[in-house]
Write a protein that holds these residues in place. Structure first.
Motif, PDB file in Angstrom:
ATOM      1  N   ALA A 132       0.830  -1.201   0.000  1.00  0.00           N
ATOM      2  CA  ALA A 132       0.000   0.000   0.000  1.00  0.00           C
ATOM      3  C   ALA A 132       0.867   1.255   0.000  1.00  0.00           C
ATOM      4  O   ALA A 132       0.545   2.251  -0.669  1.00  0.00           O
ATOM      5  N   VAL A 133       1.987   1.226   0.740  1.00  0.00           N
ATOM      6  CA  VAL A 133       2.905   2.369   0.740  1.00  0.00           C
ATOM      7  C   VAL A 133       3.505   2.565  -0.646  1.00  0.00           C
ATOM      8  O   VAL A 133       3.596   3.699  -1.158  1.00  0.00           O
ATOM      9  N   ALA A 134       3.924   1.457  -1.269  1.00  0.00           N
ATOM     10  CA  ALA A 134       4.474   1.556  -2.626  1.00  0.00           C
ATOM     11  C   ALA A 134       3.425   2.080  -3.608  1.00  0.00           C
ATOM     12  O   ALA A 134       3.743   2.847  -4.525  1.00  0.00           O
ATOM     13  N   THR A 135       2.167   1.688  -3.400  1.00  0.00           N
ATOM     14  CA  THR A 135       1.083   2.195  -4.248  1.00  0.00           C
ATOM     15  C   THR A 135       0.946   3.706  -4.114  1.00  0.00           C
ATOM     16  O   THR A 135       0.832   4.430  -5.108  1.00  0.00           O
ATOM     17  N   LEU A 136       0.962   4.205  -2.881  1.00  0.00           N
ATOM     18  CA  LEU A 136       0.819   5.642  -2.659  1.00  0.00           C
ATOM     19  C   LEU A 136       2.007   6.420  -3.208  1.00  0.00           C
ATOM     20  O   LEU A 136       1.838   7.490  -3.807  1.00  0.00           O
ATOM     21  N   VAL A 137       3.219   5.913  -3.022  1.00  0.00           N
ATOM     22  CA  VAL A 137       4.404   6.604  -3.550  1.00  0.00           C
ATOM     23  C   VAL A 137       4.376   6.606  -5.075  1.00  0.00           C
ATOM     24  O   VAL A 137       4.685   7.617  -5.722  1.00  0.00           O
ATOM     25  N   PHE A 213       3.033  22.471  -4.134  1.00  0.00           N
ATOM     26  CA  PHE A 213       3.998  21.375  -4.086  1.00  0.00           C
ATOM     27  C   PHE A 213       4.071  20.758  -2.690  1.00  0.00           C
ATOM     28  O   PHE A 213       3.881  19.542  -2.519  1.00  0.00           O
ATOM     29  N   PHE A 214       4.315  21.573  -1.670  1.00  0.00           N
ATOM     30  CA  PHE A 214       4.476  21.021  -0.323  1.00  0.00           C
ATOM     31  C   PHE A 214       3.156  20.550   0.294  1.00  0.00           C
ATOM     32  O   PHE A 214       3.139  19.526   0.983  1.00  0.00           O
ATOM     33  N   PRO A 215       2.013  21.244   0.092  1.00  0.00           N
ATOM     34  CA  PRO A 215       0.751  20.642   0.571  1.00  0.00           C
ATOM     35  C   PRO A 215       0.460  19.289  -0.056  1.00  0.00           C
ATOM     36  O   PRO A 215      -0.063  18.392   0.616  1.00  0.00           O
ATOM     37  N   GLY A 216       0.793  19.125  -1.342  1.00  0.00           N
ATOM     38  CA  GLY A 216       0.591  17.823  -1.978  1.00  0.00           C
ATOM     39  C   GLY A 216       1.459  16.745  -1.360  1.00  0.00           C
ATOM     40  O   GLY A 216       0.998  15.623  -1.096  1.00  0.00           O
ATOM     41  N   LEU A 217       2.735  17.072  -1.118  1.00  0.00           N
ATOM     42  CA  LEU A 217       3.621  16.110  -0.468  1.00  0.00           C
ATOM     43  C   LEU A 217       3.179  15.831   0.965  1.00  0.00           C
ATOM     44  O   LEU A 217       3.293  14.697   1.456  1.00  0.00           O
ATOM     45  N   MET A 218       2.673  16.868   1.658  1.00  0.00           N
ATOM     46  CA  MET A 218       2.179  16.666   3.020  1.00  0.00           C
ATOM     47  C   MET A 218       0.995  15.697   3.020  1.00  0.00           C
ATOM     48  O   MET A 218       0.932  14.778   3.855  1.00  0.00           O
ATOM     49  N   TYR A 223      -1.080  10.150   4.096  1.00  0.00           N
ATOM     50  CA  TYR A 223      -1.620   8.867   3.627  1.00  0.00           C
ATOM     51  C   TYR A 223      -0.682   7.720   4.003  1.00  0.00           C
ATOM     52  O   TYR A 223      -1.120   6.666   4.497  1.00  0.00           O
ATOM     53  N   VAL A 224       0.609   7.911   3.741  1.00  0.00           N
ATOM     54  CA  VAL A 224       1.592   6.863   4.028  1.00  0.00           C
ATOM     55  C   VAL A 224       1.645   6.564   5.522  1.00  0.00           C
ATOM     56  O   VAL A 224       1.681   5.393   5.944  1.00  0.00           O
ATOM     57  N   LEU A 225       1.645   7.617   6.351  1.00  0.00           N
ATOM     58  CA  LEU A 225       1.665   7.403   7.800  1.00  0.00           C
ATOM     59  C   LEU A 225       0.425   6.640   8.262  1.00  0.00           C
ATOM     60  O   LEU A 225       0.515   5.770   9.141  1.00  0.00           O
ATOM     61  N   TYR A 226      -0.721   6.951   7.689  1.00  0.00           N
ATOM     62  CA  TYR A 226      -1.952   6.240   8.058  1.00  0.00           C
ATOM     63  C   TYR A 226      -1.845   4.753   7.705  1.00  0.00           C
ATOM     64  O   TYR A 226      -2.213   3.883   8.517  1.00  0.00           O
ATOM     65  N   VAL A 227      -1.340   4.453   6.511  1.00  0.00           N
ATOM     66  CA  VAL A 227      -1.220   3.053   6.095  1.00  0.00           C
ATOM     67  C   VAL A 227      -0.247   2.301   7.008  1.00  0.00           C
ATOM     68  O   VAL A 227      -0.519   1.164   7.436  1.00  0.00           O
TER      69      VAL A 227
END
Length: 650
Positions: A132-137, A213-218, A223-227
């Motif tokens: 799931a992390v790889a999917t989000l990245v 740019f930074f809000p998108g990365l945030m 998402y990654v932290l939640y997963v």
């Protein structure tokens, strides 16, 4: 049953709109044109929910109510339509839309996403919820390269969903990760949404790209932290990868150098020089790949260090009294204003019959008396002496300490580079080579397009043209560029661009009719009459946009409702750039909120039969909560979005 529930939801929403509009009209003492404008707005929303095409609904309603506002004068009505359409088509910013869309379709057909997902899930194999992390990245990187939500969600549904289901992942978690990650394309540049908002609100697209740019990365990081957190708390929802799934096969020549896949690669390659079974050219090539991160880090650090520490000093010049000599040692002045020479120059007029000095109570030869009541200003000997004896600073370069953000950034990058070499095994070297073939070409394309925009080297239109060329070169490099791919990309680009342009034309006609009827003035009067504070206005506007994201898509919200909100921003002291970033974050819900959650339908179209829409909707709900949290964080710390534009465009 599912269709019935969705139908009841839509009918209920439409009924609420109709009842609300009827209540406003019935409570009004006099039905004015402004009330007709609100009626037009309500009818447009209902018609769109009934399935009528958005662009033509906007144009049709706008023309009908303009005809009523002009007392059935169809000549003036047609003039308004032509002028609104011409004004929209003359907007140069919209040229970037088809070019960015064309770049996205070409990159999609280069088939980089499959190799990118495979290399990322191997690189992140030890993290909880690795797939799931790889999917989000993967979605984050691909969204930055394409910006096409439907394409990213569909491709990841074909690649990542079967892999996660085979790995025992929960269906809602897998579906939520794919749909939420795929929707990042409407926030991360080169987002078409930001171009449309910039053209609607009159905000620089360049600054919007830098700010998003930074809000998108945030948001992606949340998402990654939640997963990861869910995988830790509920391991049965996201089981770790098995040892067999983490195996990375080594090439035959590398197997001769490595005692095992976990052996340190740098040590093995240095010893491999003495291995006669392995060609020296192969060892040298592998060493070059290993040295690449250190070389890139050194080049970036050295080049950026000089840029951030060099200051061009401004030249300062002497401020001297008229007639004062600049150089006391030379005895004669050189340059500047001088007293006229005593002989042959300007002379005092003759005393008789000529100009006379004005009378003075205190006679002083050749002096002009101060007017009555005026006092001489106090002398400032230090300032005068400084002005007369100031030395000119040479125009040249001076240095300053590097800023904190530069030190922090390169400290983190340096630590990551050191960790890369510390834990570089032969297996990780193969993963790094896979990333070189899939991730870094995309990174180069992203940096060349977005970097040229953000740094001011090119306009969005020029950068989009270079991105389209880069997409063609990338597809050609991966041997995917042929006539069929080119034809499909051009056709889909024309289809998407036509949709955006017709929406703009319909929006222009609708907005002109709404303003002509006085609907905008009525809304402003109503909002200002509520005596809202800035916080209350932002909260109200974002709640309205959040609710509108349920029945409407982001295009409809931008072109219909942003022209209503934008004129109110000055009254509350809200920066249109900051408001646009909040809206872009908020409009993620337009793709994730039922019943018009397009991301869910994209994923359902490529999912196995046992994956239901209810499961997909259930998986999207936590990610919608994360979006609300991201909006709150951006509001509490606006510099997340405003720091980069302020740094680059002071």
């Amino acid at each position: 049953m599912k269709i019935r529930r969705e139908l009841w939801f839509g009918l209920t929403f439409m009924a609420l709109i109709v009842i609300g509009g009827a209540t406003v009209l019935l409570r009004a003492e006099t039905i004015t044109n402004g009330h007709l404008g609100l009626l037009m707005l309500s009818l447009v929303v209902v018609a769109i929910m009934l399935g009528f095409p958005t662009a033509f609904t906007l144009m049709g309603m706008g023309m009908l109510f303009t005809f009523l506002a002009y007392d059935r004068d169809w000549h003036r009505t047609l003039d308004l339509m032509v002028q609104s359409a011409y004004k929209t088509m003359a907007n140069d910013v919209l040229i970037a839309v088809p070019l960015f869309v064309f770049m996205g379709y070409l990159v999609e057909r280069a088939n980089l996403i499959e190799s990118l997902f495979k290399s990322l899930h191997l690189a992140l194999a030890r993290l909880p919820g690795a797939l799931a992390v790889a999917t989000l990245v993967t979605c984050t990187i691909f969204a930055t390269a394409t910006g096409i939500v439907g394409a990213v969600v569909t491709l990841m549904g074909l690649l990542a969903l079967p892999a996660m289901l085979r790995g025992g992942y929960s269906v809602p978690l897998a579906a939520g990760a794919i749909t939420a990650g795929g929707c990042l394309g409407i926030l991360l540049p080169p987002s078409v949404l930001l171009i449309v908002y910039g053209a609607t609100a009159g905000v620089s697209v360049v600054q919007l790209y830098a700010g998003a740019f930074f809000p998108g990365l945030m948001l992606s990081g949340l998402y990654v932290l939640y997963v990861i957190l869910i995988a830790k708390l509920k391991p049965q929802w996201a089981p770790p990868l098995s040892a067999a799934e983490r195996v990375v096969p080594l090439p035959p020549l590398t197997q001769r150098l490595a005692s095992s896949p976990t052996a340190h690669a740098l040590v093995g390659l240095l010893k491999g020089k003495r291995n006669g079974d392995v060609p020296f050219s192969h060892v040298l090539k592998q060493l070059g790949i290993v040295a690449l991160p250190a070389v890139i880090y050194a080049l970036l650090a050295l080049s950026s260090y000089k840029a951030v520490t060099t200051v061009e000093a401004e030249a300062r010049y002497d401020i001297e009294e008229i007639g004062a000599s600049r150089g006391s040692s030379s005895g004669s002045s050189s340059g500047g204003l001088q007293e006229p020479p005593a002989e042959g120059g300007l002379q005092e007029p003759p005393s008789e019959g000529g100009l006379q000095e004005p009378p003075s109570e205190e006679p002083a030869a050749g002096a002009v008396a101060e007017p009555p009541g005026a006092e001489a200003p106090p002398a400032a000997p230090a300032a005068t002496e400084t002005a007369q004896t100031a030395q000119t600073a040479p125009a040249g370069a001076s240095t300053r300490p590097p800023p904190t953000w530069w030190v922090a950034t390169f400290s983190v990058l340096g630590a990551l580079t050191a960790l890369f070499y510390l834990f570089l095994s032969f297996a990780r070297l193969e993963i790094f080579k896979m990333l070189l073939a899939s991730f870094f070409p995309l990174l180069l394309l992203i940096l060349s397009v977005l970097g040229s925009i953000v740094l001011g080297l090119a306009t969005p239109t020029e950068a989009a043209a270079m991105g389209a060329l880069g997409g063609m070169l990338l597809a050609a490099a991966y041997r995917r560029l042929n006539f069929t791919v080119l034809k499909e990309s051009v056709f889909l680009t024309a289809k998407t661009s036509a949709m955006v342009c017709w929406l703009f034309v319909g929006s222009a006609i609708f907005s002109a009719a709404f303003a002509l009827l006085g609907g905008q003035a009525l809304v402003e009067e109503w909002v200002l009459g509520m005596n809202l504070t800035k916080v209350q206005f932002l909260l109200l506007s974002q709640v309205i946009i959040f609710l509108l994201g349920w029945p409407l898509e982001w295009t409809e919200i931008i072109v219909i409702f942003m022209p209503i909100f934008i004129p109110l921003l000055d009254n509350f002291g809200v920066d249109p750039l900051f408001f646009g970033l909040l809206v872009a974050l908020n409009l993620q819900t337009a793709f994730l909120s039922p019943p018009v959650a397009m991301a869910a339908f994209y994923l359902k179209g490529v999912s196995p039969p046992h994956v239901t829409l209810n499961q997909i909707f259930l998986g999207m709900l936590p990610f919608m909560g994360i979006q609300v949290l991201a909006i709150f964080l951006l509001y509490m710390w606006p510099q997340i979005g405003l720091w980069l534009p302020q740094l680059l465009y002071k």
